[in-house]
Structures are given as C-alpha cells and as structure tokens.
Design a protein around this motif. Structure first.
Motif, PDB file in Angstrom:
ATOM      1  N   ALA A 161     -29.205 -20.733  21.900  1.00 40.80           N
ATOM      2  CA  ALA A 161     -27.922 -20.726  21.182  1.00 40.80           C
ATOM      3  C   ALA A 161     -26.996 -19.703  21.814  1.00 40.80           C
ATOM      4  O   ALA A 161     -27.436 -18.709  22.397  1.00 40.80           O
ATOM      5  CB  ALA A 161     -28.138 -20.404  19.711  1.00 40.80           C
ATOM      6  N   ILE A 162     -25.702 -19.972  21.703  1.00 38.36           N
ATOM      7  CA  ILE A 162     -24.679 -19.102  22.304  1.00 38.36           C
ATOM      8  C   ILE A 162     -23.642 -18.744  21.250  1.00 38.36           C
ATOM      9  O   ILE A 162     -23.286 -19.578  20.423  1.00 38.36           O
ATOM     10  CB  ILE A 162     -23.946 -19.827  23.466  1.00 38.36           C
ATOM     11  CG1 ILE A 162     -24.952 -20.381  24.485  1.00 38.36           C
ATOM     12  CG2 ILE A 162     -22.929 -18.908  24.132  1.00 38.36           C
ATOM     13  CD1 ILE A 162     -24.337 -21.366  25.477  1.00 38.36           C
ATOM     14  N   ARG A 163     -23.165 -17.524  21.314  1.00 39.26           N
ATOM     15  CA  ARG A 163     -22.044 -17.130  20.455  1.00 39.26           C
ATOM     16  C   ARG A 163     -21.069 -16.269  21.243  1.00 39.26           C
ATOM     17  O   ARG A 163     -21.458 -15.361  21.980  1.00 39.26           O
ATOM     18  CB  ARG A 163     -22.524 -16.338  19.238  1.00 39.26           C
ATOM     19  CG  ARG A 163     -21.375 -15.985  18.279  1.00 39.26           C
ATOM     20  CD  ARG A 163     -21.825 -15.235  17.039  1.00 39.26           C
ATOM     21  NE  ARG A 163     -20.706 -15.021  16.141  1.00 39.26           N
ATOM     22  CZ  ARG A 163     -20.571 -15.591  14.939  1.00 39.26           C
ATOM     23  NH1 ARG A 163     -21.501 -16.410  14.487  1.00 39.26           N
ATOM     24  NH2 ARG A 163     -19.492 -15.331  14.193  1.00 39.26           N
ATOM     25  N   ALA A 164     -19.768 -16.613  21.091  1.00 43.27           N
ATOM     26  CA  ALA A 164     -18.707 -15.786  21.675  1.00 43.27           C
ATOM     27  C   ALA A 164     -17.550 -15.780  20.695  1.00 43.27           C
ATOM     28  O   ALA A 164     -17.414 -16.696  19.872  1.00 43.27           O
ATOM     29  CB  ALA A 164     -18.262 -16.356  23.024  1.00 43.27           C
ATOM     30  N   GLU A 165     -16.722 -14.750  20.755  1.00 42.73           N
ATOM     31  CA  GLU A 165     -15.593 -14.673  19.830  1.00 42.73           C
ATOM     32  C   GLU A 165     -14.346 -14.190  20.565  1.00 42.73           C
ATOM     33  O   GLU A 165     -14.435 -13.372  21.476  1.00 42.73           O
ATOM     34  CB  GLU A 165     -15.887 -13.668  18.707  1.00 42.73           C
ATOM     35  CG  GLU A 165     -16.984 -14.110  17.769  1.00 42.73           C
ATOM     36  CD  GLU A 165     -17.076 -13.196  16.554  1.00 42.73           C
ATOM     37  OE1 GLU A 165     -18.083 -13.276  15.849  1.00 42.73           O
ATOM     38  OE2 GLU A 165     -16.118 -12.387  16.330  1.00 42.73           O
ATOM     39  N   ILE A 166     -13.225 -14.706  20.155  1.00 43.93           N
ATOM     40  CA  ILE A 166     -11.950 -14.107  20.590  1.00 43.93           C
ATOM     41  C   ILE A 166     -11.143 -13.798  19.354  1.00 43.93           C
ATOM     42  O   ILE A 166     -11.129 -14.559  18.389  1.00 43.93           O
ATOM     43  CB  ILE A 166     -11.150 -15.050  21.524  1.00 43.93           C
ATOM     44  CG1 ILE A 166     -11.154 -16.486  20.961  1.00 43.93           C
ATOM     45  CG2 ILE A 166     -11.692 -15.029  22.939  1.00 43.93           C
ATOM     46  CD1 ILE A 166     -10.254 -17.420  21.744  1.00 43.93           C
ATOM     47  N   ARG A 167     -10.518 -12.632  19.405  1.00 42.09           N
ATOM     48  CA  ARG A 167      -9.805 -12.162  18.224  1.00 42.09           C
ATOM     49  C   ARG A 167      -8.338 -11.984  18.588  1.00 42.09           C
ATOM     50  O   ARG A 167      -7.989 -11.251  19.512  1.00 42.09           O
ATOM     51  CB  ARG A 167     -10.404 -10.843  17.733  1.00 42.09           C
ATOM     52  CG  ARG A 167     -11.915 -10.987  17.452  1.00 42.09           C
ATOM     53  CD  ARG A 167     -12.624  -9.651  17.277  1.00 42.09           C
ATOM     54  NE  ARG A 167     -12.152  -8.909  16.138  1.00 42.09           N
ATOM     55  CZ  ARG A 167     -12.629  -9.030  14.897  1.00 42.09           C
ATOM     56  NH1 ARG A 167     -13.615  -9.883  14.662  1.00 42.09           N
ATOM     57  NH2 ARG A 167     -12.128  -8.318  13.903  1.00 42.09           N
ATOM     58  N   GLY A 168      -7.489 -12.661  17.859  1.00 44.83           N
ATOM     59  CA  GLY A 168      -6.055 -12.526  18.090  1.00 44.83           C
ATOM     60  C   GLY A 168      -5.459 -11.507  17.132  1.00 44.83           C
ATOM     61  O   GLY A 168      -6.178 -10.730  16.492  1.00 44.83           O
ATOM     62  N   GLU A 169      -4.170 -11.591  16.995  1.00 44.47           N
ATOM     63  CA  GLU A 169      -3.435 -10.638  16.158  1.00 44.47           C
ATOM     64  C   GLU A 169      -3.874 -10.793  14.695  1.00 44.47           C
ATOM     65  O   GLU A 169      -3.932 -11.899  14.178  1.00 44.47           O
ATOM     66  CB  GLU A 169      -1.931 -10.940  16.281  1.00 44.47           C
ATOM     67  CG  GLU A 169      -1.047  -9.768  15.906  1.00 44.47           C
ATOM     68  CD  GLU A 169       0.384 -10.066  16.353  1.00 44.47           C
ATOM     69  OE1 GLU A 169       0.760  -9.661  17.473  1.00 44.47           O
ATOM     70  OE2 GLU A 169       1.104 -10.757  15.600  1.00 44.47           O
ATOM     71  N   GLY A 170      -4.140  -9.635  14.098  1.00 44.33           N
ATOM     72  CA  GLY A 170      -4.478  -9.666  12.674  1.00 44.33           C
ATOM     73  C   GLY A 170      -5.894 -10.098  12.393  1.00 44.33           C
ATOM     74  O   GLY A 170      -6.287 -10.208  11.226  1.00 44.33           O
ATOM     75  N   ALA A 171      -6.626 -10.342  13.453  1.00 42.70           N
ATOM     76  CA  ALA A 171      -8.008 -10.813  13.246  1.00 42.70           C
ATOM     77  C   ALA A 171      -8.748  -9.842  12.349  1.00 42.70           C
ATOM     78  O   ALA A 171      -8.670  -8.639  12.502  1.00 42.70           O
ATOM     79  CB  ALA A 171      -8.723 -10.941  14.587  1.00 42.70           C
ATOM     80  N   GLY A 172      -9.483 -10.404  11.405  1.00 48.89           N
ATOM     81  CA  GLY A 172     -10.272  -9.575  10.511  1.00 48.89           C
ATOM     82  C   GLY A 172      -9.531  -9.223   9.224  1.00 48.89           C
ATOM     83  O   GLY A 172     -10.162  -8.862   8.230  1.00 48.89           O
ATOM     84  N   SER A 173      -8.205  -9.368   9.192  1.00 47.85           N
ATOM     85  CA  SER A 173      -7.498  -9.096   7.938  1.00 47.85           C
ATOM     86  C   SER A 173      -7.754 -10.245   6.976  1.00 47.85           C
ATOM     87  O   SER A 173      -8.169 -11.339   7.359  1.00 47.85           O
ATOM     88  CB  SER A 173      -5.996  -8.960   8.206  1.00 47.85           C
ATOM     89  OG  SER A 173      -5.461 -10.237   8.505  1.00 47.85           O
ATOM     90  N   ALA A 174      -7.491  -9.970   5.720  1.00 44.67           N
ATOM     91  CA  ALA A 174      -7.900 -10.903   4.652  1.00 44.67           C
ATOM     92  C   ALA A 174      -7.319 -12.293   4.851  1.00 44.67           C
ATOM     93  O   ALA A 174      -7.970 -13.289   4.556  1.00 44.67           O
ATOM     94  CB  ALA A 174      -7.467 -10.339   3.294  1.00 44.67           C
ATOM     95  N   ASP A 175      -6.075 -12.363   5.322  1.00 40.24           N
ATOM     96  CA  ASP A 175      -5.468 -13.695   5.407  1.00 40.24           C
ATOM     97  C   ASP A 175      -5.453 -14.268   6.821  1.00 40.24           C
ATOM     98  O   ASP A 175      -4.813 -15.279   7.074  1.00 40.24           O
ATOM     99  CB  ASP A 175      -4.049 -13.684   4.815  1.00 40.24           C
ATOM    100  CG  ASP A 175      -3.202 -12.599   5.454  1.00 40.24           C
ATOM    101  OD1 ASP A 175      -3.762 -11.835   6.280  1.00 40.24           O
ATOM    102  OD2 ASP A 175      -2.019 -12.524   5.132  1.00 40.24           O
ATOM    103  N   ALA A 176      -6.173 -13.648   7.726  1.00 45.71           N
ATOM    104  CA  ALA A 176      -6.282 -14.227   9.078  1.00 45.71           C
ATOM    105  C   ALA A 176      -7.550 -15.060   9.138  1.00 45.71           C
ATOM    106  O   ALA A 176      -8.654 -14.535   8.968  1.00 45.71           O
ATOM    107  CB  ALA A 176      -6.329 -13.110  10.125  1.00 45.71           C
TER     108      ALA A 176
END
Lengths: 457, 457, 457, 457
Positions: free
Chosen positions: A109-124
């Motif tokens: 299995a593979i996992r990768a992530e990309i996080r843009g602006e606001g990533a991780g905030s409640a409404d992102a």
C-alpha cells in the motif's frame, strides 16, 4: 383449450438462448436514444483553475501511459504488487512528493499527501484519490487496474503540480492512496481497519469498462462462505444405516438454495459449488464441502441474505443428521457501492469537457453486476466509482482479451481523461463549500457511515 | 473398458420390472424345499385332554362358520362393529357364558372369562385369546377379520366346554377379548390403557394369509405424523421475495426423506404424501402439509427413526425460513410384533396334528411386512400371531378379492384348525409349568414389558 | 483478515443409533439357537479316500501356513501380484506340478492341472479350485486373500498328492486357477473371457470371515458407472442466465437416486459420490461428475436397476439443460453369487468332519452384503463360495485389523480346514455321479449359464 | 388417544425482511428527484382541436363517474359481464352511437365505430380505444377495470362528439372495443383471433395504479401449464418396489425449477404449486399434479422458458420412471406488453396538460411486474398501456382495499384525465402523418407483428 401435448423424449439442444442478451441490447439501445445524465448544478471550482488543472494532467500524460504499459507488461497478483508499487512511488518521488510504501497494514500500500492553503483547518476539506494495481492470476490486467492506477496517480500529480505553483489553488488536503489486492482479497478493507480513510471527506476512483462511459453502475456487496458437513463413514453396501451422509446435507443445501432464490430480491445472488462430495462411491461420505458467494445490493439485504444462507446450512445438517461448520469471510466482505451522486455529477461535467458523456445508471443493465472493495470505502465516507471506456463493448472483464485492451488507444485516452475527471471532481469539492456540504448531506441522508468490521456480526 | 454411451433420449417403458418378485418366488420355493419349523420340545397338555379339546372345537365348527359368513356379509368398520360384536356376544351367551359388551373404554369391545380349577391361585396361569372383527372401508373383510373372530371365539368355546365338563381340565383362567378397530385405529392400545391385558400371562390370536401357513412373520411398528409448514404468502410474480414458501419446505422434507432412506435399516419404512401444496400458482404458498408413516421392526429403531424424521421436518423448516408443526400419532402407535417362540412352537405342534405345517420365519420374505396393533399387546406380555392360509397365494391382503376368499372352503378349514391351534396352545400353557416358565423367561430375556404409552415421549 | 465465524452445530446428536445393530445381534443369536444347515444326503467319495485326502492336506499344512504369512507380509495390489504368484508357482513346482504363470490374459494368473484315471473321458468330471492373492491398497490383506490363496492351493496339492499315489483315487481332472485382481477389478471376468472356465463342471473357493463359519452368504452383483454432465460456464453474478449448470444436474441426479431407493427392492444398493462439483463459486460450472455403484442380488434385477439409474442420469441432464455421458463398467461388472447348494452341502459335511458347523444362509444377516468376482464364475458354471472364520466377530472386513488377523491362529486352522473342505467337495463330485448330476441339474434349474459379457447390453 | 407432540419452531424468526422494500423505496425516491419523461417532439393535432376535445371529454365526466361507480357496485367476473356491457352499450346509444354487443366471438364484447372525414381512405388512420370491465372473483373491482372502462369509453365519446360536430376534426376512423375477461382468461386474444384488431393502426388503453402516474411499466408475458405425472400404486410398506412414484417426479420437477431459476434472466418468473401429491401415505402415489405459471419480458424469452420448463417436466418423469402429460395454456397465453414510445410520448404530453407528469419506465421498480392480455394486442399492432394514479401507494392491486379505492376522488379525477389522455393521443395520430409514420416505424423496428396463435407451437 389446448390438447395435452404428446410425451416428448428429450431435448437435443443444450445451448443457452441468446434471446435475453438481445433484449438487453435492444433495451440499452433504446435507452441510449432517450436518456442522458442530468449532470450537476453546483458551481465547483473556478473555470480558470480547471483549465490549469487540465494542463497539468495532460502534461503528465506520457508518463502515465508509460506506467500503464509497464504495469500491463509486469502484472502482479494481490499482495504481491511490489514492483508495481515501487514504480508508482518512483514517479511520485520524481515529482518531489514524499510517499510511504507499506502503510495501513499492507506491504504494497502507498500513501502520499499534498497540502494546499488552509490545509488542516476546520473548513478545508481532505479528499483522497485511489489507485489499484493488482492483476488477475493467469490473466494479467484483465480488469484494467493498470489504467485505474494511472488515472488515480495522474489526478494526484495534476493537483500536486497545481498546488506546488499556487497553494491557494488547492485549499485543503489531497491524499493519494495506493490500494493493493482488490481482486478477491478486499485490500481496501484491510487498509480501512488501519485508518487509511480516517479523516477524509471524500474518496474517488475510476474504473475501465467495455463499450461505454458510465457515470454509475451497480456493484453488489459480496461475502464468501465455506460450509463443511461432518458425518460418519460406513460401508455403503453392507451397513449404510451406520453412516451419516455428509453429501446428503451438501446436496440438500444446494437444493435449498435453489428454492430460496425465488424468495430473494432480484439483485441478490447466491452461487455455490460442491468442492468435496465424497471420495469413493463404496463409502458413505463423512465429509462434504461447499464454497459459496452471497451478493446483494445493500448492506442490510446482504446481512439478511447471509443469515438465511446460514439457516439453509444448519437446516440441511439437521435434515441429514450431520454436524456443520460455516466459515464466513476468508477475506473481509465487500460492501456494495453507495454512489455519491453529488460527486458523480461533477465527474460527468468534467468528462463532458473532455468530450465524453457518461451514461446515467440503468442505461447499461444493472443486472450485469459484479463487486469491488471500493464498496467498503463508500459506506465509510462519500465516494464515487465511475466507469470509463477502454475496450470494445464485446470484450468481457476478467478475460485475457480485456487485458490486451488495457493498453489500447482507448485506454490511453481514458488514462488522461479519467485522471482529469478525478482531479477536477476533487478540485470542485475543495473550492465549493456548497458542493462539499451537498456531498456530506447526501451521504448522511443515505444513512451515514456504517461500522463495517462489526456490521455482519 | 466400455465406451461412453450415446446420449439416450428417454425411456418408453415405465412399467415396474417383476424381476424381484420372481426372485422372491424362487427364494421361497428353494426355502420350502429345505426349511421346516423346529417345532417345540415341552410336553404341554396331556394328549387325552388335547383330543377332548379337539372334539369340542370341531363340535363348534358349524356355528363358527355361520358366524364367519354372517360377519363377511355385514362388514362394519373400526369402532362401528356393533352388529358384529352383538353376534359374538349372542353366541357366548348361547353357551352359557356371561360376556361384557363395551369394556376397556371401547363400546364394541367384549370381555368374557372362564375359570377352571385353581383359577386365581398364584401358580394358575391366566391367558387370553383375541378376536378382531372390524372390516375395511369400501372393501369389507379384505383382511379376513371375520376368520380371526371365529378362530378366537372357537378357541374360547372349546376351552369353555372342556372346563364346563371337567374344571380340572383347565387349571387356570382363560379370558376372551373382542378387540375392535385394528385397522388404522390401534384399538388394542386403547383397550390396553384401560387394563384389558393386566394380569395376563399370555395372549394369542391367529390371522388369515394368502398361500401359506406361517408360524411367524415380521410385523413392523408404525407411527403416523402430519407435518405442516407455515410461511407467508406473496404475489409470486411481483414480489416473491416477500414470501416464505411453505411448499419449498415440504418438497425439501420429501427430498430429505428420500436421501435418508439410504441411511436407515432395511426394515425401516418411511412413506409420505404431500396433502397440501399450494392453491394457486400465482401466490407463494404459506401453507403445506405432508402425511407420513414411519415403520420399523423394533420399538427402539422406531423411536430412533421418529426422532430423525422429526429432525428432517425441523431442518426443512429452517432451510425455507418457515414455521413447522409436527403432529404425531393421530391414533396411538402400533408396535412391531415380538413373537414368543415358546408359544409359537406349541401352535406349530397343534397345527401339525391338524395336517398343517406352518413355515418358519423367513421362508416367505420378511420384506413383505405390514403392521398390526397386536404388536402393542406383544410388548406388554408374551404373545403369538401366527398366520393361517385362507386364500390362494396370489390374492393380496386388503383387496376385495381377499374379502371374497374370507368365506372360501380354505377359510372354513382355517376357522376350526385355527381355533383348535389357539386353544391347544393355551391348554399347553395351563398344564405345563415348564412351558409357562419358558414363555415368561423368553419374554423377560427379550427385554420384558415396555411402558407403551410413554415409550415415544 | 476477519476471523471465521463461530461454529453452530446443526443437531445436538449426530451419532448413528446402534439399535439396529443390536437387533441384528439378537436375531442372529436367536437363529443360532434354532437353525442349522441341513447338510447333504449324497454318498460322495468313499470314506477311506476322504481320510487319505485329509492326511495329504494336513501334511501340506506347514507349507500353507508359511505361504499365508509370506503373502501377508508382502501384500501386492490388483494386477501387481507378481511376487505372490511366483511364490505359488514355486510351491506347485516343488510338488512336481507344472504351472503356467500369465494365462487367460492376465500376467499374474496361474493355471495348473492334474489328471487322474479316466480324465478327459465323457463322464469324468473336470473341476476347479481357485486362489485369490491380491491385497487392498494401503491396508494389506484386509480381505484375507492370503488365506484364500492357501486354501485353494492346499486343496489342489492334497488332490494332486492323492492322484500321484493312486490315479484311480481321482477319477477326472482338477484344475488349479490362480485368479488375480478380485478387489475392484473383476479379475475372474477377464480370465473367463479368455477361456479360464471353459469345460469345467464346477469351481470352488472359500473366503475368510469374522466370527462365523457360513455355508453361504448373499453376495450382490455390482456395476460401476461414472456420470458426467456437460453444461456452459457463465459469470455467476453478472450473467448466470447464459450458463447451463452441470452441478444442477449432478445434484438433481443425487436427489433422484435418493427418491428412487423407496421403489427398489431391499437387496438393491445404489451409492454415489459427487467427484467434481465445480471449481470456483463465482462461475456457473460447466462440468460435474458422479461416481456410482449399483448392486443387486440377481443379474436380472441388476440389469433393471442399471437401466433405471441411467434414466435418472438422462432425466437430470434434460432437467438442467445439459449434456450427459454415462460410462459403465470401468472394470467388468461383478455378478451376484449363485450358490450351488449341492456343492455347499458337501462342504458342510466335510467341515463337520473338521469339527466346524457352517451356518445356513440367513443366520448372519444377509443385509450385510458385499460383492465378489466369483459371482461371474457362478453364473457360468456351478460354484460355491463358503466362508470360514479367521477373525473375531467384531473385526470388519477391509480393515487393517482384519489384515492383522489374517495370520492369526484362527487363520492357521482355517487354512487346512478350508483346504480340506474344498478338496473333499471336489473329491465327492469326482466319485459320485449322482452328486455330479445333482450339481448340474440344480444349476440348470436356476437358469443355466448366462452370457456374461453381453448380459447388460 | 395420544396427544399431538408439542410444537418446536424451526427458526426463531420467519418474518421476511423489509430491507429490500426499503431499498426500492429509496431508489424510487432518488429517481423521482432526477428523472422525468422526455415527452414527445411531434406536433400532433392542432391545439385548438385538443381544447375542443378536452371540453367534450370533460362534459362526459359526470356520466363516466356514474358508470364507474355503477360498475364498482355490480362487479361481474370474466365472461359474465352482461350487466356491465349492457350499461356501456346504453350510454353509447344515448350518444346516438350504434354498438354491437356480442362480437369477435365473445358474448360480452362490444364494438362501435365512428368515422370522420376521409375515413377508409388509404392515408386516413384507423385507431382503437379499449375498455375492460371484468372484476375479480370474491374481490370486486380490485384491479380497477371500472376505471379502465370509463377512460376508454370517455375517450371514444369525446372523439365521437367532436366528429359529430365537425367530421374534419377527426380525419379517420376510431373504433371502440369493449374487451371482456382480462383477468386470467386472456379475453383480448379470443377477440383478436376473431378479427377484432384487424385493420387497426394503433390501439390504446390506460390502467389505474397505486401512488403514481407511469408512462410505462413492464408487463410480463405469461403462460400457464399443468403437469401431471402418471405412475403405479403399490403398498408403500410391503412392496414399494412395485410402485412408480408420481410424487417423486412432482417433487423433482419442483426442485429442478428451483435450480433453474439461477440460470434464467432476472425478468423471468416460474411459479408452481403441487395440487395433487398423493392421497394416503400408505400407498405409493400413482398420480401427482402441478400447476405452474411461466412469465417473461419478451415473447422469445417466454418461448425459451416454456421449452425449458417442459424439459424439466419430461426429465423429472424420466428420473422417476413415470409418464407425464403437459397441458399448456388453459387460456391463451398473455404476451408481454411492447410499448410504443411514440404513442406514449403523446400520452405524456396530454397528461402534462392535465397537470399530471407520468414517470418514465424504471422510476418505479420494474421488478414489481404482472401480466395483461393487452400484451397480445401490442404484438399485433402499435399500442400503449400507461398507468394512472387512482389510489395511495400502499394499496396493492388485486385487493379489496384497491377495489374500495376504485371509486375514490383520485379515481374520479383519473376517469376524465385518462379519457382525455387516450382521446388526445388518438387525435394526434389522426392529424399528424409524421407521428403516425413514427408509430408504425417504431413498431416495425421492434420486429413488427408476430403471429400470436402459432407463436409458441
């Protein structure tokens, strides 16, 4: 009133009639003339962003096609996709993306992530795109997972490149999941139980298909079971009365399932083989074994069917005076797919921009139904699983012929069209809070998440 | 090694082969050439007494034959033998014997007793001779109970006249029992539960037969049951999945019994009909009903068979997802006959004095087995139930042809021969303490009395 | 990976009841008390000759026992009895008898002949004694063919020594036949088709048995068949309607046989296993296979049963819309044994002289019936196949326990007692023309020789 | 008399699950949100004419409702609709229209015609509107044929009044057909064979429905058959081997049908009951009888299914060694409905003008399918058979509750709305040659007329 027919002594032809296949053809042709998908109303992402996304995906096209061919030429079966997974990871790393190989409990299995602006905030939002890459034993990529792999990967690369250049173009988090062992091993359920889908707002993937682009199709939930009957041997001629015949129970169970079919919904399926039915005719068999699949279109109906089939096994044992062992789920059950229409509508809009027009559910008969472990994802969070044409209509899935089509020109077009469709759908969700809300609301209305591991207990 | 046979399209003949019947004929003829009954060693009654007894029985001959014909001409079915019973009582009274009509719980049952010297003392035996007199619905005396009636009555009259002239000639008590409703209603069990056989040391009767005198034959124990399945109706076309099909369970039970036959002793019998199997084809049936008989050669094997058949019913219900009601014993069960060989040996000796030579068990195939409520007597106290020829070999029991033979010259000879045989057997027991002890010892060795009413609980 | 679901048992007790076995025990004990074999009236051979024969047989005793043990220690299965056959030939040659190894079409068959006075003349009988010597795969001499071998050989040696000293003591021809491959391969039929039994007036052999000496027992005729159903595969979920399910036909055939058992004679047997019943549950199986045995007590009833079972196969194919191949007789059919009572009576008389008392047919239940290829001999010419005790009553044939008993003290006694019995029976036939005539007449009365190879066509 | 044994239940719950019904509800609700009928493009009749037609129909409204109620209060079953037919004729005559009662072979059939301008010329269409008026035994108008009757009659009256005032408003011929005995007797097929539909260009009718207006629904073709098996009786205990068991064949056929269901299209239906399955358990039954229905969605698939079910009957007979009689079609077969979409589109447009919006095929599950003899019309000439709401969604057809709803306010609205819809559809065909051509072309494309009476031969 007709006369009694003369007694007829047998039938010379045992060839199945094609009349019903012709009916399905006619019904499909008629539906093709009048039906089209209603598409989707929400705004989604700004048009300019979509265009930039499309450029990024198309740019990745050659790389995707190369990988698609490479996987086709080196098929690997469930849980053994080491070379395939490594090839994907290599491409991700080539794009500067850090990827984990061997996550969520599975080595491939593979996992990768990309996080843009606001990533991780409640409404992102946090959304995921999935790749499958296991092949069929002896057949190769007869289910076209090499195409699936690059559609998912291409979508992720497109979004990643977009975010790299402008983090505000991707306001949230996109997760890439390489999901092994779809064929018969329910890989995604293993991953789900190790948290692969925790915290996600949506998950999408697309699948190849013969003849048509379909916005949606029925995928049945599926469980496997093995039923073993335990009797007593006896000399079948001298003292059969001292035997308890396990094959009697197996044949009665088989008959009972036949009769039960009348009283099951038309979307249910039960199929059975007798794997062991005695060794020597001169001995009353003390052991018999059936392998069965049960399938249904909803988790609830599958649970009901499971209970009934188990009753059939126990009843047959009681009738034959033998013991019985029912072993469920050599691999975790596959749930049916609960399609999120809000997501699917965006896919349709995106495909139309690529010159395709995915058909709504029902144009191609829903009776021609199979199963996928994406079902288990779709009952945990909103998901879609559209189908994209990669082969002629007369090439059946799970054949060597379909494997040969998995690198055809049609498959090559599908690779980028599909990648763009997945990416654009996710981009719409990331940018349009009303759409994101509609996606979530639809999922909740349909009953929300179910606790898959305990569902059939 | 043979070649695969060409596919054959049906069979034109459905007529059962007579090959096995021919085999039975040949086996019987072969056995007739070599086998004879071993007879009996004990002394029995003094020869002079036997001769006086024989005279008394022969004297009653014309009266017996008249009654035999009268009963044949006025057949009465189970529990309705009022005229028949009255005719018997009238003859008993004609001989100065007080008779009770309507005893032991049945209106048409008869009891009379004669007491000789020492009757009632500890070592004076009390023995009984039985008469049946019910006929078959629509067929008349197709089982020859009119002959049975006069054999039992004649034996009693012979002994009574002997005792009247010389009480010391009959040292004990002889009971006459008129036992109604043998055919399908187990009349003797009703009487037994009302004390008819209490205090008896032995009970004897004889039965007519086609072709042969048999010292003994197999009589199977028999129980009846009705199985009803309870499901749910549904429109069989529109929504069969909302039905639970009671006929599915009935057919599965029928199949299950078929398979179970392989694993039952060869002397077991299960036979079943489907009495209710749905009303209209367009409705999933919510009700189905089977009537069944189970038969076996021993009480223990019949109990085991009963338990297994009930399991089949419950298993079939579980398989079809329906409820089930099993109703046992619309009439009390018939037990198999446990023949007392010590008694039967005396019958054989007496028959030989009349120029007959009853065959031992097995010369006539024991597979041709039926049932009798005398079985229930024979598991309470020592008994015998020999067969005496009254018709040609090719006339089957329970037919109109056999009814016609029930007044034939052969039946007339059997009337007095049989009456003498029964009377002589009882006289032997009354006079020979060693014989009486052997009778009792054999019964004890075979397991002694069983508690019939509670046996199958 | 999910755990198998917990096991639920279908029924609290699945242990076969022993009630019927107890019944058989009781019936046998009762019969033992009253029944004995009628023996035989004819004169047979002069008593002085019998005594000389007995001496010769006893003299060979140690040699026989050594061979019996040697064979037990080196068991060889059907058609591979090279070492065993060579050992027998060596002993024959040691007695100055010329033996052919590899005759009548089989490499391990043996033939030897001794000719006494008048041999070959019209009224000098030619008789045969048979030896079997094949073992059971994985079990060894669990059917005691090592004992059979030496009984036949010992009889031949005894007669040979007698003739050697006085040709007039053996007025005719005695043939020794070593007959391989009795177990499941019908070796004697292969030999018969190559003339092994041509010109013979009688053939005898004896077989070991647990618990009892039996003058006679039922041996059922037996045929084997393989039924294959040929359908069409289909995806069992997507388009099962395009399949034709071979397993449906197999299960229906199995059910049909279950039901048919009610309408077959009690001495018939049909037993079946499903050897192939589909590979994968997800595919409608296009192939299914049953192996079956049919058995019956007469050639005619076996033929009728064969026809009916074939109808069941064809009917099941028609019901499921599949093709069918019925392959009969992988090895030639075994006929039932037609015992010649005139011969058997002489065996009984001879055994009584050895202190044994063989039981007549029926004392030990005839339901405990198996098959032997001697049946095929017995429908060609007069024959006998008595049983001699070599093991305790509770040791079943075809077990490792019985193999262990095949060299027990009981087996050692049986070796010479049996050899003498066979030799004496043949000597009686050779010397007593009335007996020889009775043997032939009985055979003719029973229908005479049948044409075995074409019988089932 | 012993008590019935206590009842043990096979399963704790035998209640069918409602999970699939909930699924159908959800699927229907989802489809209702997104799907609508595409309507129809052709021009049809001029709008002014449509308005005048609507006025005429509405004017007849009170008369129609009175008749609808009158029929509901005086239900008459198939072939006995004398009062109902007379009431219709009376109304026709009240409008000055000559009507024939007792035509096309049926006493209660009605025919009337109105001819407008150009009627009879080559390009002037001849079209028909149909009324049914038979009720269900014991239930009354539980299928709402009273509503059907007035919708057809009202359409005809509206067109007749239009033509009366202006023959050019109705350029062609309109035929009114009163068609008796739809319920289970296939009245229309009887009429068709007597020329009722000869020379017609289209035939229309509408049917009441619970909950929804449906432009179209699946109606399955249906045939009935009775299968009788003929065996031999035998005493089930004494000599069952001399019997041939007809119930064995019946149960095997039932089992075979159960298994066959896996290999039939999902739109096929087979349902069976065992009407006779033996009289007395003690007798091997020589007679057994099943009643069956077979249904399918196309004539060709129904023919294939018929052949297969007949094979099952013949195969079961062969398996059980019994004879078989298959009696097809106690009443003529019902064909499925071949809907003419060009006609249905006009109905939808007309209904929308009345404020209704008929749903396209598939919104209400097509699995809930029944049969109608209009199918036989629809395979002879272009036809439509839309459904109109007259009762709440939870009131099932063929119930007393539905009969009660057949005069409800909803039924009253449907009477005139439906009458107008049928009339307007026909008016469109009469005025719009392009539409008429499209209707004919669609019918031809679908295979054209089939020869119904000989179709299943």
């Amino acid at each position: 009133m007709s006369e009694p027919s003369p007694v007829r002594l047998g039938s010379t032809s045992t060839e199945p009639s094609t009349a019903y296949m012709h009916q399905l053809d006619e019904e499909r042709e008629a539906a093709l003339r009048t039906q089209s998908h209603p598409g989707s109303d929400p705004t989604g992402a700004p048009e300019a962003l979509r265009s930039r996304l499309e450029e990024e995906v198309d740019k990745a096209g050659p790389e995707l096609v190369d990988l698609m061919i490479d996987l086709a030429e080196h098929p690997e079966v469930a849980f053994e996709e080491h070379r395939s997974a490594a090839a994907i990871v290599r491409i991700l790393e080539g794009h500067g993306i850090e990827a984990q190989l061997g996550v969520h409990g599975l080595d491939t299995a593979i996992r990768a992530e990309i996080r843009g602006e606001g990533a991780g905030s409640a409404d992102a939002p946090t959304v995921a795109v999935l790749s499958e890459y296991d092949a069929l034993p002896g057949i190769g990529h007869g289910c076209g997972h090499n195409v699936i792999a690059v559609m998912g990967l291409g979508a992720f690369l497109g979004l990643a490149e977009l975010a790299k250049k402008d983090p505000s173009a991707m306001p949230g988090t996109v997760v890439y999941l390489g999901t092994p062992a779809e064929e018969g091993h329910t890989g995604k359920e293993h991953m789900a139980r190790q948290g692969a889908f925790d915290g996600l707002d949506a998950a999408v993937m697309a699948h190849g298909y013969p003849g048509y682009d379909l916005a949606d199709q029925v995928w049945l939930g599926r469980r496997t079971l093995t039923v073993e009957f335990h009797g007593h041997t006896a000399h079948a001629s001298a003292q059969p009365f001292m035997g308890r015949n396990a094959l009697d129970a197996a044949s009665l169970m088989y008959q009972g399932i036949g009769l039960m079919r009348q009283q099951t919904p038309p979307s249910d399926r039960i199929h059975a083989v007798i794997r062991e039915g005695g060794e020597r005719a001169s001995v009353v068999p003390d052991h018999a074994k059936l392998d069965l699949y049960v399938r249904s279109q909803r988790p609830e109906t599958l649970k009901d069917l499971s209970r009934r089939v188990e009753d059939v096994a126990h009843g047959a044992a009681l009738m034959a005076g033998v013991g019985v062992t029912v072993t469920w789920d050599h691999h975790p059950p596959s749930l049916p797919v609960r399609t999120n229409d809000a997501l699917t509508g965006r896919w349709v809009e995106a495909q139309r921009r690529r010159g395709r027009d995915p058909l709504p559910l029902g144009v191609v008969s829903t009776t021609l139904a199979a199963s996928t472990d994406f079902g288990n994802v779709s009952y945990r969070l909103p998901g879609m699983h559209p189908l994209i044409r990669i082969a002629p209509a007369d090439v059946a899935l799970h054949t060597r012929e379909f494997a040969a089509e998995s690198t055809s020109p049609a498959a090559r077009s599908a690779a980028t069209d599909g990648a763009y469709g997945l990416a654009a759908t996710l981009l719409d969700v990331l940018h349009d809070p009303a759409l994101a809300a509609a996606v979530a609301e639809e999922f909740a209305q349909a009953g929300g998440a179910i606790d898959v591991p305990s569902f059939f207990d």
